[in-house]
Design a protein around this motif. Structure first.
Motif, PDB file in Angstrom:
ATOM      1  N   THR A 183      43.779  45.100  48.053  1.00 24.54           N
ATOM      2  CA  THR A 183      43.111  44.721  46.811  1.00 24.54           C
ATOM      3  C   THR A 183      43.773  43.441  46.318  1.00 24.54           C
ATOM      4  O   THR A 183      45.000  43.365  46.260  1.00 24.54           O
ATOM      5  N   ASP A 184      42.948  42.426  45.990  1.00 27.10           N
ATOM      6  CA  ASP A 184      43.528  41.154  45.551  1.00 27.10           C
ATOM      7  C   ASP A 184      43.941  41.214  44.078  1.00 27.10           C
ATOM      8  O   ASP A 184      43.791  42.244  43.413  1.00 27.10           O
ATOM      9  N   GLU A 185      44.463  40.105  43.572  1.00 32.62           N
ATOM     10  CA  GLU A 185      44.978  40.045  42.209  1.00 32.62           C
ATOM     11  C   GLU A 185      43.905  40.328  41.161  1.00 32.62           C
ATOM     12  O   GLU A 185      44.191  40.779  40.056  1.00 32.62           O
ATOM     13  N   GLN A 186      42.652  40.036  41.481  1.00 35.10           N
ATOM     14  CA  GLN A 186      41.551  40.277  40.548  1.00 35.10           C
ATOM     15  C   GLN A 186      40.997  41.694  40.654  1.00 35.10           C
ATOM     16  O   GLN A 186      40.039  42.043  39.976  1.00 35.10           O
ATOM     17  N   GLY A 187      41.554  42.512  41.535  1.00 36.24           N
ATOM     18  CA  GLY A 187      41.105  43.898  41.682  1.00 36.24           C
ATOM     19  C   GLY A 187      39.972  44.093  42.669  1.00 36.24           C
ATOM     20  O   GLY A 187      39.400  45.172  42.765  1.00 36.24           O
ATOM     21  N   HIS A 188      39.615  43.045  43.429  1.00 45.30           N
ATOM     22  CA  HIS A 188      38.554  43.157  44.424  1.00 45.30           C
ATOM     23  C   HIS A 188      39.109  43.813  45.690  1.00 45.30           C
ATOM     24  O   HIS A 188      40.090  43.340  46.257  1.00 45.30           O
ATOM     25  N   ARG A 189      38.450  44.868  46.107  1.00 51.55           N
ATOM     26  CA  ARG A 189      38.878  45.558  47.321  1.00 51.55           C
ATOM     27  C   ARG A 189      38.366  44.831  48.562  1.00 51.55           C
ATOM     28  O   ARG A 189      37.319  44.191  48.531  1.00 51.55           O
ATOM     29  N   LEU A 190      39.105  44.962  49.650  1.00 55.89           N
ATOM     30  CA  LEU A 190      38.716  44.335  50.909  1.00 55.89           C
ATOM     31  C   LEU A 190      37.329  44.804  51.348  1.00 55.89           C
ATOM     32  O   LEU A 190      36.493  44.000  51.763  1.00 55.89           O
ATOM     33  N   GLU A 191      37.063  46.094  51.216  1.00 58.85           N
ATOM     34  CA  GLU A 191      35.761  46.630  51.621  1.00 58.85           C
ATOM     35  C   GLU A 191      34.623  45.928  50.888  1.00 58.85           C
ATOM     36  O   GLU A 191      33.600  45.577  51.486  1.00 58.85           O
TER      37      GLU A 191
END
Length: 78
Positions: free
Chosen positions: A34-42
């Motif tokens: 999960t990136d710093e903005q909360g976006h998951r890889l999936e």
């Protein structure tokens, strides 16, 4: 002696080439990144592949983070 069979519709040369050229990634496990903005890889992969409008993807199972391809050849290329 055991006979080994394989699916001739899989483009093994393409797969091997992408591995050798370091152009392939193996993802293991749910919510692996999960990136710093909360976006998951999936979610990012689904967006990148444009899953909802991708003609090579037959069905999408978002709750399971899976999708079904129209053909084995398109699965390999994607």
């Amino acid at each position: 002696m055991e006979t080994i069979s394989y699916d001739s519709t899989i483009d093994w040369d393409f797969i091997i080439s992408t591995i050798e050229d370091e152009k392939c990634i193996l993802f293991l496990g749910p919510e692996i990144f999960t990136d710093e903005q909360g976006h998951r890889l999936e979610d990012r992969v689904f967006k990148y592949l444009n899953v909802d409008n991708n003609p090579d993807i037959q069905t999408c199972y978002r709750e399971d983070n899976l999708f079904l391809f129209n053909s084995r050849a398109r699965k390999t290329k994607t």
